[in-house]
Design an enzyme around this catalytic site. Structure first.
Site, PDB file in Angstrom:
ATOM      1  N   HIS A 153       0.775  -1.380  -0.145  1.00 46.31           N
ATOM      2  CA  HIS A 153      -0.107  -0.130  -0.115  1.00 46.31           C
ATOM      3  C   HIS A 153       1.339   0.991  -0.196  1.00 46.31           C
ATOM      4  O   HIS A 153       2.082   1.056   0.122  1.00 46.31           O
ATOM      5  CB  HIS A 153      -1.180   0.119   1.085  1.00 46.31           C
ATOM      6  CG  HIS A 153       0.333   0.152   2.283  1.00 46.31           C
ATOM      7  ND1 HIS A 153       0.416  -0.544   3.261  1.00 46.31           N
ATOM      8  CD2 HIS A 153       0.750   1.094   3.084  1.00 46.31           C
ATOM      9  CE1 HIS A 153       1.180  -0.671   4.372  1.00 46.31           C
ATOM     10  NE2 HIS A 153       1.318   0.932   4.240  1.00 46.31           N
TER      11      HIS A 153
ATOM     12  N   HIS B 230       5.790   6.829  -1.284  1.00 48.99           N
ATOM     13  CA  HIS B 230       5.932   5.800  -2.019  1.00 48.99           C
ATOM     14  C   HIS B 230       5.236   4.676  -1.190  1.00 48.99           C
ATOM     15  O   HIS B 230       4.742   4.560  -0.535  1.00 48.99           O
ATOM     16  CB  HIS B 230       7.542   5.841  -1.038  1.00 48.99           C
ATOM     17  CG  HIS B 230       7.951   5.539  -0.294  1.00 48.99           C
ATOM     18  ND1 HIS B 230       7.436   6.640   1.601  1.00 48.99           N
ATOM     19  CD2 HIS B 230       7.874   4.694   0.986  1.00 48.99           C
ATOM     20  CE1 HIS B 230       7.218   7.034   2.423  1.00 48.99           C
ATOM     21  NE2 HIS B 230       7.974   5.003   2.071  1.00 48.99           N
TER      22      HIS B 230
END
Length: 189
Positions: free
Chosen positions: A46, A132
């Site tokens: 995720h 990120h």
């Protein structure tokens, strides 16, 4: 004493093809790394918008209301591109996949959440928000062949993935790794 819930706000990689490419690159690095890595499990991949830390039930309810307000944000796409590491590729501690487009939209959502949660007792984030997707944590030095993959894939194009929802997740730490549970999902407009 009320129970504390370790939690964070995230987006998931909704495009299965993009997720599969991320998993392939992660597995390639892992196959050359032996015990040097702790990989992020497929189902746990995720992008964290905001880590909240250990929060109580009333703070959790406030966070849900704040997320409900975030419905004002429109759906958008992120361009998942590049492979890198924190603090750097030479001495990696965290290996990540980057976000090229959609970066500013993610930052807008993060700013909104930071403003709305400013009075709440949540984890204080010391770092600038750098969108990120963490794919592995480095436990010991990476073998040269694995480190070479970081270089070879530094500008890899993983593709585009839609961002249609924000998810409040619970993170239960176990000896085998974290177990994430969705607590609240908000669909973007």
């Amino acid at each position: 004493m009320s129970e504390l819930i370790r939690s964070f706000i995230a987006i998931e990689i909704e495009n299965r093809e993009v997720l599969n490419k991320i998993i392939r690159v992660r597995d390639m690095i892992a196959s050359l790394s032996g015990d040097a890595l702790k990989i992020v499990e497929d189902e746990n991949i995720h992008l964290t918008i905001r880590f909240l830390g250990e929060i109580d039930r009333s703070t959790l309810e406030n966070i849900k209301k704040i997320l409900d307000e975030a419905k004002i944000f429109k759906r958008f796409n992120i361009h998942v591109k590049g492979l890198g590491a924190f603090p750097n590729v030479a001495k990696p501690r965290v290996i990540w996949v980057g976000v090229e487009e959609g970066f500013e939209k993610l930052r807008e959502i993060r700013r909104f959440i930071d403003e709305k949660t400013s009075g709440l007792r949540i984890h204080v984030d010391q770092h600038d928000f750098q969108p990120h997707i963490t794919i592995a944590r480095v436990k010991t030095a990476l073998p040269p062949k694995a480190a070479q993959i970081l270089m070879n894939y530094s500008s890899e194009d993983f593709g585009y993935s839609p961002v249609s929802k924000l998810i409040l997740k619970k993170s239960l730490l176990t000896p085998r790794g974290p177990i994430y549970t969705d607590l609240h999902i908000v669909e973007l407009s």
